[in-house]
Each structure stands twice: as C-alpha cells, then as structure tokens.
Design an enzyme around this catalytic site. Structure first.
Site, PDB file in Angstrom:
ATOM      1  N   SER A 163      -3.926   0.567  14.043  1.00 49.11           N
ATOM      2  CA  SER A 163      -4.606   1.850  14.243  1.00 49.11           C
ATOM      3  C   SER A 163      -4.969   1.956  15.716  1.00 49.11           C
ATOM      4  CB  SER A 163      -5.897   1.889  13.409  1.00 49.11           C
ATOM      5  OG  SER A 163      -6.726   2.959  13.816  1.00 49.11           O
ATOM      6  N   TYR A 201     -13.489  -2.224  10.218  1.00 49.01           N
ATOM      7  CA  TYR A 201     -12.121  -1.692  10.325  1.00 49.01           C
ATOM      8  C   TYR A 201     -11.588  -1.887  11.747  1.00 49.01           C
ATOM      9  CZ  TYR A 201      -8.360   1.812   9.871  1.00 49.01           C
ATOM     10  OH  TYR A 201      -7.148   2.461   9.852  1.00 49.01           O
ATOM     11  N   ASP A 229      -2.273  -7.474  -5.175  1.00 50.17           N
ATOM     12  CA  ASP A 229      -3.404  -7.516  -4.246  1.00 50.17           C
ATOM     13  C   ASP A 229      -2.968  -8.419  -3.091  1.00 50.17           C
ATOM     14  OD1 ASP A 229      -5.706  -8.033  -2.804  1.00 50.17           O
ATOM     15  OD2 ASP A 229      -6.990  -8.191  -4.578  1.00 50.17           O
ATOM     16  N   VAL A 230      -2.869  -7.848  -1.895  1.00 50.24           N
ATOM     17  CA  VAL A 230      -2.315  -8.608  -0.759  1.00 50.24           C
ATOM     18  C   VAL A 230      -3.215  -9.762  -0.324  1.00 50.24           C
ATOM     19  CG1 VAL A 230      -0.904  -6.718   0.152  1.00 50.24           C
ATOM     20  CG2 VAL A 230      -3.269  -7.011   0.986  1.00 50.24           C
ATOM     21  N   GLY A 285       0.830  -1.222   0.000  1.00 51.36           N
ATOM     22  CA  GLY A 285       0.000   0.000   0.000  1.00 51.36           C
ATOM     23  C   GLY A 285       0.855   1.258   0.000  1.00 51.36           C
ATOM     24  N   ALA A 286       2.023   1.170  -0.656  1.00 52.26           N
ATOM     25  CA  ALA A 286       2.993   2.275  -0.569  1.00 52.26           C
ATOM     26  C   ALA A 286       2.850   3.301  -1.690  1.00 52.26           C
ATOM     27  CB  ALA A 286       4.415   1.715  -0.552  1.00 52.26           C
ATOM     28  N   ARG A 308       0.690   5.574  -1.937  1.00 55.06           N
ATOM     29  CA  ARG A 308       0.299   6.895  -1.422  1.00 55.06           C
ATOM     30  C   ARG A 308       0.256   6.868   0.108  1.00 55.06           C
ATOM     31  NH1 ARG A 308      -6.249   7.527  -2.463  1.00 55.06           N
ATOM     32  NH2 ARG A 308      -6.867   6.293  -0.653  1.00 55.06           N
ATOM     33  N   LYS A 324      -8.384  -4.254  12.701  1.00 51.90           N
ATOM     34  CA  LYS A 324      -7.166  -3.709  13.309  1.00 51.90           C
ATOM     35  C   LYS A 324      -6.899  -4.344  14.676  1.00 51.90           C
ATOM     36  CE  LYS A 324      -5.980  -0.948   9.946  1.00 51.90           C
ATOM     37  NZ  LYS A 324      -4.764  -1.170   9.166  1.00 51.90           N
TER      38      LYS A 324
HETATM   39  N1  LIG Z   1      -4.946   7.904   7.708  1.00 54.46           N
HETATM   40  C1  LIG Z   1      -5.190   7.699   8.972  1.00 54.46           C
HETATM   41  O1  LIG Z   1      -5.633   8.599   9.691  1.00 54.46           O
HETATM   42  C2  LIG Z   1      -4.893   6.370   9.592  1.00 54.46           C
HETATM   43  C3  LIG Z   1      -5.118   6.214  10.965  1.00 54.46           C
HETATM   44  C4  LIG Z   1      -4.850   4.988  11.560  1.00 54.46           C
HETATM   45  C5  LIG Z   1      -4.350   3.955  10.788  1.00 54.46           C
HETATM   46  N2  LIG Z   1      -4.138   4.109   9.459  1.00 54.46           N
HETATM   47  C6  LIG Z   1      -3.601   2.971   8.717  1.00 54.46           C
HETATM   48  O2  LIG Z   1      -2.420   3.358   8.015  1.00 54.46           O
HETATM   49  C7  LIG Z   1      -2.317   2.594   6.811  1.00 54.46           C
HETATM   50  C8  LIG Z   1      -2.195   3.516   5.617  1.00 54.46           C
HETATM   51  O3  LIG Z   1      -3.311   4.382   5.614  1.00 54.46           O
HETATM   52  P1  LIG Z   1      -3.427   5.597   4.570  1.00 54.46           P
HETATM   53  O4  LIG Z   1      -4.288   6.581   5.203  1.00 54.46           O
HETATM   54  O5  LIG Z   1      -2.079   5.965   4.070  1.00 54.46           O
HETATM   55  O6  LIG Z   1      -4.264   4.852   3.411  1.00 54.46           O
HETATM   56  P2  LIG Z   1      -4.466   5.215   1.859  1.00 54.46           P
HETATM   57  O7  LIG Z   1      -5.848   4.816   1.487  1.00 54.46           O
HETATM   58  O8  LIG Z   1      -4.018   6.600   1.572  1.00 54.46           O
HETATM   59  O9  LIG Z   1      -3.434   4.195   1.165  1.00 54.46           O
HETATM   60  C9  LIG Z   1      -3.685   2.811   1.202  1.00 54.46           C
HETATM   61  C10 LIG Z   1      -3.004   2.175   0.011  1.00 54.46           C
HETATM   62  O10 LIG Z   1      -3.279   0.753   0.077  1.00 54.46           O
HETATM   63  C11 LIG Z   1      -3.554   0.297  -1.224  1.00 54.46           C
HETATM   64  N3  LIG Z   1      -4.356  -0.927  -1.162  1.00 54.46           N
HETATM   65  C12 LIG Z   1      -5.677  -1.050  -0.850  1.00 54.46           C
HETATM   66  N4  LIG Z   1      -6.066  -2.328  -0.946  1.00 54.46           N
HETATM   67  C13 LIG Z   1      -4.977  -3.050  -1.308  1.00 54.46           C
HETATM   68  C14 LIG Z   1      -4.744  -4.414  -1.561  1.00 54.46           C
HETATM   69  N5  LIG Z   1      -5.738  -5.321  -1.502  1.00 54.46           N
HETATM   70  N6  LIG Z   1      -3.497  -4.822  -1.911  1.00 54.46           N
HETATM   71  C15 LIG Z   1      -2.496  -3.922  -2.016  1.00 54.46           C
HETATM   72  N7  LIG Z   1      -2.656  -2.591  -1.801  1.00 54.46           N
HETATM   73  C16 LIG Z   1      -3.887  -2.165  -1.454  1.00 54.46           C
HETATM   74  C17 LIG Z   1      -4.301   1.448  -1.907  1.00 54.46           C
HETATM   75  O11 LIG Z   1      -4.230   1.342  -3.318  1.00 54.46           O
HETATM   76  C18 LIG Z   1      -3.552   2.656  -1.344  1.00 54.46           C
HETATM   77  O12 LIG Z   1      -2.491   3.045  -2.173  1.00 54.46           O
HETATM   78  C19 LIG Z   1      -3.545   1.688   6.780  1.00 54.46           C
HETATM   79  O13 LIG Z   1      -3.218   0.436   7.335  1.00 54.46           O
HETATM   80  C20 LIG Z   1      -4.525   2.433   7.659  1.00 54.46           C
HETATM   81  O14 LIG Z   1      -5.507   1.561   8.189  1.00 54.46           O
HETATM   82  C21 LIG Z   1      -4.401   5.304   8.836  1.00 54.46           C
END
Ligand SMILES: NC(=O)c1ccc[n+]([C@@H]2O[C@H](COP(=O)([O-])OP(=O)(O)OC[C@H]3O[C@@H](n4cnc5c(N)ncnc54)[C@H](O)[C@@H]3O)[C@@H](O)[C@H]2O)c1
Length: 266
Positions: free
Chosen positions: A143, A157, A68-69, A18-19, A21, A161
C-alpha cells in the site's frame, strides 16, 4: 502506434490470496483472462467458491479453497491443492482503525499476522518448488501507506505494509539467482468493499481530490500492474514497490489547493 501483445499466462498456475472480492478478485480475473489456471484462496470459503465459479462461467480455469493465510497447515494444503505454483500473489489483508493507544494488542497482532506473516508463510511454502523449477513470480500487495501513513486504517496497517515492502526487497535478493522475481504493488486509494466500509462520501471525495489523476483507482488498475510484474516482460524488476496511486504520493496538498497557490503566485 503499435501495441504490445496482451500478457499471456498459458500453462501457468497462479495462486491469489484474498481473491474472493476487491482487488484480489480483479487480479484473479486478469490471470484467468490471460490463460492461467487460477486458485482463488480466501478465508471466506463460500465467497471464494462463488468467485471461482464466476471465472469459470466466463471461460476461465479456476478453483477455490478456504484458507487462512496465517495457518501453516492451511497454507501447505493450498500449495498441495494448486500443485505447481508459478505465480503467487499475496493480497489478503485486514486493518484496525483505532489510534494507537486505543488499539487492542490482539487486534494489532492479528493485522501483523495476516498482512505480514501470511505473505511470509505463503512465500515460504511455494519457494522450494519455484527454486527447483528455476521459475517463479511473487507479487505482494502492499500500500502507499508503506511509504507514508494510512489515511483510513490504523498504525498496525501502516507498519504491516512497510514490513511487507521490506520483506519484498529482502526476499527478492534471496530468490533472484534461482529465476524467481519478487516485487510489490502499492495501491493508493482504490474503490473496493474494504474502502467503502471504512469511508463515508465526504471522506471519499477528499481522497479523490488528493489524487492528481482526479479519480480513485479501480481494482483493475491494480491488476494491470500485478499482471505485468508477474509476466516475463518484467524480468529485470527485482524487489520494487510500485505505486499505483494516480500521483497521490507526489504531493501533500490536494490539487485544488495546489493550483490556487499557483494562481496566487502569478
Ligand atoms: N482498497 C484500497 O483502497 C487499498 C489501498 C491500498 C492497498 N490495498 C491492499 O489491497 C489488498 C486488497 O484490498 P481490498 O480492498 O480488495 O480488500 P477486501 O477487504 O475487499 O478483500 C480482502 C480479502 O482478503 C480476505 N482475507 C482476510 N483475511 C484473510 C486471511 N487471514 N486469509 C485469507 N484471506 C483473508 C477477505 O476475506 C477478503 O476477501 C490488501 O492487501 C489491501 O491492504 C487496498
């Protein structure tokens, strides 16, 4: 005051799911800046390629793969592409937003599949090599929702988590004897595309007020902790789930209300 040397990952290969973005992207940049070879793995193949290109354009070593993970064969292909995996960051995740009775069972399953089974499949695929080499670092991005509830996302979610934190603990116990460390980071609210898509400005302001530090975290705040947990300096941390939330989990009122009450009590 003397500062510790910056964290270095020269000669290491780090796979970050998921890197393309958000937080995962900041983590990938952090590892590359520390000298690691980074694999940007993401469902969005084009965005992953662009992210890897961005890293190489600033002098880092990176490649990308559309993955796709939740798909075992694609996860195996990811490990084959990476060659040696020294560091795995399970970061990819999705959400549902409905209340429980309005949540489509298929959507529930998909969230559990991506957020919990994905980290299981990726860990399962890298563990044999890590055990053989007696070295490995796995960092799961959970999270603060794992410890309370999610404010913006639904119960799927929160459950995924909480499961990921439990998985982290269990795998850490199993893997530690072979020199593999497994820990989790629990971000509080982070300003990323995921949060920006889900929350309007009023909600974001309310979230800011709930953070004693007075601001939402950045993806780089999260990357700092991930890099530390993936470094040899964190060798004695095993199965921990570290809150990187500016103190948000410490209280259950916003800080304005807290100080109002203190003043009233004078
Ligand atoms: N943003 C927040 O406030 C927040 C808070 C707590 C935890 N998190 C956690 O941090 C992590 C990153 O969050 P973010 O906000 O950067 O998310 P984001 O949605 O910006 O990025 C997630 C990325 O995961 C990819 N992805 C989705 N499904 C996938 C799959 N099946 N296989 C491979 N890639 C896949 C997407 O294409 C995307 O690029 C996540 O685990 C999220 O739950 C985020």
């Amino acid at each position: 005051m003397s500062h510790p040397a910056p964290l270095r990952f020269d000669g290491r290969t780090a796979v970050v799911t998921g890197a393309a973005r958000g937080i995962g992207n900041a983590i990938a940049h952090g590892f590359a800046a520390g000298g690691a070879t980074v694999v940007v793995a993401d469902l969005d193949e084009a965005a992953a390629a662009a992210a890897a290109q961005e890293i190489t354009s600033v002098g880092g070593k990176a490649s990308s793969l559309g993955v796709d993970v939740t798909d075992e064969a694609q996860v195996d292909a990811l490990v084959a592409h990476a060659g040696t995996v020294d560091i795995l960051v399970n970061n990819a995740a999705i959400t549902t937003t409905q209340v429980v009775e309005e949540t489509d069972p298929e959507a529930w399953r998909r969230v559990l599949d991506v957020n919990l089974t994905g980290p299981f499949l990726c860990s399962r695929a890298v563990l044999p090599g890590m055990r053989e080499r007696g070295y490995g670092k796995i960092v799961n991005i959970a999270s603060v929702a794992a410890k309370r509830i999610s404010f913006n996302a639904g119960a799927s979610y929160t459950a995924s988590k909480a499961g990921l934190v439990a998985f982290t603990r269990h795998l850490a116990y199993e893997a530690a004897p072979d020199g593999i460390s497994v820990n989790a980071v629990c971000p509080g609210p982070v300003l990323t595309p995921m949060l920006a898509e889900m929350a309007d400005e009023a909600t974001l302001n309310a979230r800011r007020k709930s953070v004693p530090r007075g601001r939402l975290a950045t993806p780089e705040d999260q990357a700092e902790m991930v890099l530390y947990l993936a470094s040899d300096r964190a060798d004695m941390l095993c199965g921990q789930a570290v809150d990187v939330d500016g103190g948000a989990l410490l209280g259950w009122y916003d800080t304005d209300t807290y100080f109002e009450r203190r003043r009233a009590a004078r």
